[in-house]
Design a protein around this motif. Sequence first.
Motif, PDB file in Angstrom:
ATOM      1  N   CYS A   9       1.285 -31.483  55.630  1.00  0.00           N
ATOM      2  CA  CYS A   9       1.829 -30.490  56.554  1.00  0.00           C
ATOM      3  C   CYS A   9       3.253 -30.872  56.926  1.00  0.00           C
ATOM      4  O   CYS A   9       3.778 -31.879  56.469  1.00  0.00           O
ATOM      5  CB  CYS A   9       0.958 -30.403  57.806  1.00  0.00           C
ATOM      6  SG  CYS A   9       0.933 -31.922  58.788  1.00  0.00           S
ATOM      7  N   LYS A  10       3.865 -30.058  57.775  1.00  0.00           N
ATOM      8  CA  LYS A  10       5.226 -30.335  58.227  1.00  0.00           C
ATOM      9  C   LYS A  10       5.215 -31.152  59.511  1.00  0.00           C
ATOM     10  O   LYS A  10       4.368 -30.961  60.388  1.00  0.00           O
ATOM     11  CB  LYS A  10       5.987 -29.029  58.460  1.00  0.00           C
ATOM     12  CG  LYS A  10       6.307 -28.259  57.189  1.00  0.00           C
ATOM     13  CD  LYS A  10       7.072 -26.989  57.498  1.00  0.00           C
ATOM     14  CE  LYS A  10       7.411 -26.218  56.223  1.00  0.00           C
ATOM     15  NZ  LYS A  10       8.104 -24.945  56.521  1.00  0.00           N
ATOM     16  N   GLY A  11       6.171 -32.061  59.630  1.00  0.00           N
ATOM     17  CA  GLY A  11       6.335 -32.844  60.839  1.00  0.00           C
ATOM     18  C   GLY A  11       7.796 -33.195  61.031  1.00  0.00           C
ATOM     19  O   GLY A  11       8.585 -33.187  60.070  1.00  0.00           O
ATOM     20  N   VAL A  12       8.170 -33.491  62.272  1.00  0.00           N
ATOM     21  CA  VAL A  12       9.553 -33.857  62.590  1.00  0.00           C
ATOM     22  C   VAL A  12       9.659 -35.378  62.546  1.00  0.00           C
ATOM     23  O   VAL A  12       9.009 -36.075  63.321  1.00  0.00           O
ATOM     24  CB  VAL A  12       9.968 -33.329  63.969  1.00  0.00           C
ATOM     25  CG1 VAL A  12      11.424 -33.689  64.265  1.00  0.00           C
ATOM     26  CG2 VAL A  12       9.776 -31.815  64.041  1.00  0.00           C
ATOM     27  N   VAL A  13      10.482 -35.884  61.630  1.00  0.00           N
ATOM     28  CA  VAL A  13      10.583 -37.308  61.375  1.00  0.00           C
ATOM     29  C   VAL A  13      11.943 -37.828  61.822  1.00  0.00           C
ATOM     30  O   VAL A  13      12.978 -37.209  61.563  1.00  0.00           O
ATOM     31  CB  VAL A  13      10.370 -37.620  59.880  1.00  0.00           C
ATOM     32  CG1 VAL A  13      10.489 -39.122  59.614  1.00  0.00           C
ATOM     33  CG2 VAL A  13       9.013 -37.101  59.414  1.00  0.00           C
ATOM     34  N   TRP A  21      17.223 -35.755  63.197  1.00  0.00           N
ATOM     35  CA  TRP A  21      15.814 -35.457  62.993  1.00  0.00           C
ATOM     36  C   TRP A  21      15.673 -34.536  61.785  1.00  0.00           C
ATOM     37  O   TRP A  21      16.492 -33.631  61.581  1.00  0.00           O
ATOM     38  CB  TRP A  21      15.227 -34.761  64.215  1.00  0.00           C
ATOM     39  CG  TRP A  21      15.378 -35.542  65.491  1.00  0.00           C
ATOM     40  CD1 TRP A  21      15.678 -36.867  65.611  1.00  0.00           C
ATOM     41  CD2 TRP A  21      15.243 -35.040  66.824  1.00  0.00           C
ATOM     42  NE1 TRP A  21      15.727 -37.225  66.943  1.00  0.00           N
ATOM     43  CE2 TRP A  21      15.470 -36.119  67.700  1.00  0.00           C
ATOM     44  CE3 TRP A  21      14.950 -33.786  67.358  1.00  0.00           C
ATOM     45  CZ2 TRP A  21      15.402 -35.981  69.084  1.00  0.00           C
ATOM     46  CZ3 TRP A  21      14.887 -33.639  68.729  1.00  0.00           C
ATOM     47  CH2 TRP A  21      15.107 -34.726  69.584  1.00  0.00           C
ATOM     48  N   THR A  22      14.635 -34.756  61.010  1.00  0.00           N
ATOM     49  CA  THR A  22      14.413 -33.917  59.830  1.00  0.00           C
ATOM     50  C   THR A  22      12.983 -33.392  59.826  1.00  0.00           C
ATOM     51  O   THR A  22      12.058 -34.067  60.297  1.00  0.00           O
ATOM     52  CB  THR A  22      14.661 -34.704  58.529  1.00  0.00           C
ATOM     53  OG1 THR A  22      13.798 -35.855  58.496  1.00  0.00           O
ATOM     54  CG2 THR A  22      16.114 -35.165  58.435  1.00  0.00           C
ATOM     55  N   VAL A  23      12.811 -32.184  59.318  1.00  0.00           N
ATOM     56  CA  VAL A  23      11.480 -31.603  59.157  1.00  0.00           C
ATOM     57  C   VAL A  23      11.042 -31.850  57.716  1.00  0.00           C
ATOM     58  O   VAL A  23      11.704 -31.414  56.782  1.00  0.00           O
ATOM     59  CB  VAL A  23      11.488 -30.098  59.479  1.00  0.00           C
ATOM     60  CG1 VAL A  23      10.094 -29.509  59.283  1.00  0.00           C
ATOM     61  CG2 VAL A  23      11.970 -29.860  60.906  1.00  0.00           C
ATOM     62  N   GLU A  24       9.951 -32.579  57.565  1.00  0.00           N
ATOM     63  CA  GLU A  24       9.541 -33.001  56.228  1.00  0.00           C
ATOM     64  C   GLU A  24       8.054 -32.765  56.027  1.00  0.00           C
ATOM     65  O   GLU A  24       7.286 -32.628  56.991  1.00  0.00           O
ATOM     66  CB  GLU A  24       9.841 -34.492  56.045  1.00  0.00           C
ATOM     67  CG  GLU A  24      11.223 -34.892  56.505  1.00  0.00           C
ATOM     68  CD  GLU A  24      11.880 -35.869  55.548  1.00  0.00           C
ATOM     69  OE1 GLU A  24      11.478 -35.900  54.367  1.00  0.00           O
ATOM     70  OE2 GLU A  24      12.789 -36.577  56.006  1.00  0.00           O
ATOM     71  N   ASP A 360      12.896 -25.634  63.259  1.00  0.00           N
ATOM     72  CA  ASP A 360      14.198 -25.658  63.938  1.00  0.00           C
ATOM     73  C   ASP A 360      14.313 -26.824  64.925  1.00  0.00           C
ATOM     74  O   ASP A 360      15.275 -26.892  65.697  1.00  0.00           O
ATOM     75  CB  ASP A 360      14.435 -24.336  64.687  1.00  0.00           C
ATOM     76  CG  ASP A 360      14.564 -23.156  63.747  1.00  0.00           C
ATOM     77  OD1 ASP A 360      15.081 -23.360  62.626  1.00  0.00           O
ATOM     78  OD2 ASP A 360      14.148 -22.042  64.111  1.00  0.00           O
ATOM     79  N   ALA A 361      13.359 -27.737  64.898  1.00  0.00           N
ATOM     80  CA  ALA A 361      13.351 -28.857  65.848  1.00  0.00           C
ATOM     81  C   ALA A 361      14.645 -29.669  65.849  1.00  0.00           C
ATOM     82  O   ALA A 361      15.072 -30.135  66.912  1.00  0.00           O
ATOM     83  CB  ALA A 361      12.161 -29.766  65.574  1.00  0.00           C
ATOM     84  N   PRO A 362      15.321 -29.874  64.702  1.00  0.00           N
ATOM     85  CA  PRO A 362      16.578 -30.621  64.746  1.00  0.00           C
ATOM     86  C   PRO A 362      17.642 -29.994  65.653  1.00  0.00           C
ATOM     87  O   PRO A 362      18.577 -30.675  66.069  1.00  0.00           O
ATOM     88  CB  PRO A 362      17.028 -30.632  63.279  1.00  0.00           C
ATOM     89  CG  PRO A 362      15.749 -30.577  62.501  1.00  0.00           C
ATOM     90  CD  PRO A 362      14.874 -29.646  63.296  1.00  0.00           C
TER      91      PRO A 362
END
Length: 465
Positions: A9-13, A21-24, A360-362
């Motif tokens: 799944c996607k997570g903010v790393v 911050w990156t969504v990966e 869009d968390a970054p």
Amino acid sequence: MSSSQVITCKGVVCWGAEEEWTVEEIQVDPPKGSEVRMKMIFASVCHTDVLCSRGFPFPLYPRVLGHEGVGIVESVGEEVKELKKGDLVIPAYVGECGDCENCDSEKTNLCIRYPLTLNGVLPDGTSRMSIRGQTLYHLLSCSTWSEYTVSDANYVVKVDPDVALPHASFLSCGFSTGFGAAWMDSKVESGSSVAVIGLGAVGLGAVEGARVQGATTIIGVDKNGMKKDKGEAFGMTHFINPDDHQSSDNGDLKAISEMVKDLTGGVGVDYCFECSGVPDLINQALEATKVGKGKAVVVGAGLDPFVQISFLNLLMGRTLKGTIFGGLKSKTHLPLLLHKSKTKEIRLDELLTHKIKLEDAPKALEILKQSNCDWEMMNQPRACHQRLLEFGVTAYRNPQQMLSVSDPVKCFDYDLTGIYEIEKYTLREYLARFKGMTLTCNGLGIGHPSEGAEHLTNGGNIADE
């Protein structure tokens, strides 16, 4: 029942203190014996997330960010008894066994058996998250900025589905921390005077907690003038913008402690809550309290490991203390706050100022800098409809009667205010609405339990026609 499958799944790393911050795409392992895996619905952004991404209290990288949020239990370990698949829950970071010395005490909320974890792993010393074969650290025991996350069940609190979901996310840390600091940790007395330094979500929680406790003077301090109206909405009686006050010789700005004393006949306040995390303001908070009996409470965190405190302020009988989660015990007090939110005893509608998608968390850091930002909410992708799709359709019919695709069903969905009825569909119409997707009916249902809904089926899939 535990799922044996690893979920991608996607997570903010966060890869480092100076890294964006990156969504990966990450991998989330199934829960072990005492753990639950949750699908997150909403998560919110707290100042602590920013601090942890910069290495507070220890530089652990790479890590999945987020420690506020609300989700649905996707699977449970074989030792979990109090939670089941489909439960609406908050992953907390403060445990409560109910039996240890600290849990038996009214002086602290820091459980000995299930302690606050700062090492980035779950209680067994391992992580349930990875990326391309590399271990990912958890943030506290949560990591809510991910479509799925795993926590030990002893840190997970069940949520009344009548509570508005964003409110549940707010109460998982920031607002509760401030509210609890006034309500449970300090037990502010009726008629007291209170000052709150920093009117973000934590500070507004402290204002609200002081109001509920019956404080008659509540002074809010913030350099952002837009916080005045917000503070007053939560019960603030006086507002100080330090930039608007100069010393008598028109030189340097007045100290905050002087400004507070100006509003209290020169004596200061009974309680001062420092919610900004600025080291120099801790001493100002102490100085702003009454000689002999004033109490300053450190609620906000900062990157500086040490602060300077005046000996004289302490020798004059003032008390300085800190608090985690506002002194709230997760299993005992968090449900009470959720109930207060449901009954509108505490007001949370004013908090949500921005809503963004997980991907869009970054951008969250830039939004936090905006003067009108109190709290950001991350809406996890497809969480609303996936709850329907994963947990079935609920029909108001005789449970012994088989449903055909032409029978009416009553469907519910989530939005920012909680659960609401969409409308009545035939099953065929409902399935067509989600064309190309598979509807899994596992006997849990998505109808509101209080409505007496009966389940469509107890197993199997109903594929879109």
